[in-house]
Design a protein around this motif. Structure first.
Motif, PDB file in Angstrom:
ATOM      1  N   ILE A  84      99.594 -84.371  95.942  1.00 44.58           N
ATOM      2  CA  ILE A  84     100.181 -83.957  94.662  1.00 44.58           C
ATOM      3  C   ILE A  84      99.441 -82.713  94.189  1.00 44.58           C
ATOM      4  CG2 ILE A  84     100.672 -84.655  92.298  1.00 44.58           C
ATOM      5  CD1 ILE A  84     100.538 -87.567  93.273  1.00 44.58           C
ATOM      6  N   GLU A  85     100.087 -81.569  94.305  1.00 43.20           N
ATOM      7  CA  GLU A  85      99.436 -80.312  93.954  1.00 43.20           C
ATOM      8  C   GLU A  85     100.486 -79.240  93.713  1.00 43.20           C
ATOM      9  OE1 GLU A  85      97.061 -79.294  97.324  1.00 43.20           O
ATOM     10  OE2 GLU A  85      98.702 -79.591  98.744  1.00 43.20           O
ATOM     11  N   GLN A  89     102.644 -80.975  90.978  1.00 44.53           N
ATOM     12  CA  GLN A  89     101.449 -81.584  90.396  1.00 44.53           C
ATOM     13  C   GLN A  89     101.779 -82.620  89.317  1.00 44.53           C
ATOM     14  OE1 GLN A  89      99.065 -78.632  88.386  1.00 44.53           O
ATOM     15  NE2 GLN A  89     100.849 -77.553  87.595  1.00 44.53           N
ATOM     16  N   ASN A  90     103.009 -82.582  88.793  1.00 46.51           N
ATOM     17  CA  ASN A  90     103.406 -83.559  87.772  1.00 46.51           C
ATOM     18  C   ASN A  90     104.080 -84.797  88.371  1.00 46.51           C
ATOM     19  OD1 ASN A  90     102.457 -81.980  85.607  1.00 46.51           O
ATOM     20  ND2 ASN A  90     104.345 -80.775  85.590  1.00 46.51           N
ATOM     21  N   GLU A 226     104.319 -77.103  98.722  1.00 45.70           N
ATOM     22  CA  GLU A 226     103.791 -78.348  98.148  1.00 45.70           C
ATOM     23  C   GLU A 226     104.874 -79.419  98.044  1.00 45.70           C
ATOM     24  OE1 GLU A 226     101.734 -74.810  96.100  1.00 45.70           O
ATOM     25  OE2 GLU A 226     103.787 -75.420  96.551  1.00 45.70           O
TER      26      GLU A 226
END
Length: 241
Positions: A84-85, A89-90, A226
């Motif tokens: 998770i990035e 990221q959310n 990502e």
């Protein structure tokens, strides 16, 4: 005669000895020095070989010292959960996957259908609306993501909350030049409420067993490195989180 011979050899008095007698001593000294140099060179070569062996062994030990904790870190990262990035990221994964409610939405001919039709596939389920500005920005990335995925194993599925029907959503998608065939309408928001969607856009990842793995509320570039990495992680790991 004997006295004459002694006078011209090394046996005679030192002052009467010819020069070649002194050279004999120098020659012996030269060979002694040469022998010492040979010994030193041999010793030096042995030292060089020993140093090479030492450096080789040292390099092996050093590589093991560095690699071992890194391999443990990689294993820890692999067991720590999905990546998770950046753009995702959310994203919030579920500790325990949850079954998606069996609440129908409408297909293009107005028939009620459920997500059971996608069982066996990994689903990127996106809730959107034509009046949602972040949704509009996100849609092209979902189309690009869908093009990257193997349609036999994964699919991007759109759920619109518009009340104007497919006439409204189809015209809108055509205007955006977004082609995502698997799109449905949740006109009365029953399905949205059942899965707890309270904001748009919301994207839910669903495993092949039909269970929710996690969700991201808000805008994301799903075809980013990502985003694709996150989805690939789930697909390689299976439906479990």
């Amino acid at each position: 005669m004997d006295a004459l011979i002694r006078s011209i050899t090394s046996e005679g008095p030192e002052v009467n000895r010819p020069p070649h007698c002194a050279l004999v001593g120098l020659r012996v000294l030269f060979w002694l020095m040469a022998f010492k140099l040979i010994l030193l060179r041999a010793t030096f070569n042995v030292m060089i070989r020993q140093m090479k062996v030492f450096l080789s062994n040292f390099a092996i030990v050093l590589a093991f010292i560095i690699w071992h904790p890194l391999s443990e870190m990689d294993a820890a990262r692999a067991d720590s959960g999905p990546p998770i990035e950046g753009q995702v990221q959310n994203y919030r994964p579920l500790e325990t996957p949850l079954a998606v409610p069996d609440v129908p939405v409408l297909d293009k001919v107005g028939r009620p259908v459920t997500l059971d039709r996608f069982k066996g596939k990994f689903v990127v389920l996106n809730f959107w609306a034509t009046w949602c500005a972040p949704c509009i920005r996100e849609l092209p990335s979902l189309e690009r993501l869908n093009a990257k995925l193997d349609s036999e194993n994964a699919q991007v599925v759109l759920i619109s909350q518009d009340r104007g029907g497919f006439n409204q959503t189809d015209r809108f998608l055509k205007k955006l030049k977004v082609d995502l065939p698997q799109n449905f309408i949740d006109e009365r928001l029953k399905f949205s409420r059942a899965v707890g969607v309270s904001a748009l856009p919301t994207t839910i990842l669903i495993g092949p067993d039909g269970k929710e793995l996690g969700r991201l509320i808000g805008l994301a570039e799903w075809d980013s490195p990502e985003g694709f990495k996150l989805i690939k992680w789930y697909m390689e790991k299976g439906s479990g989180s």
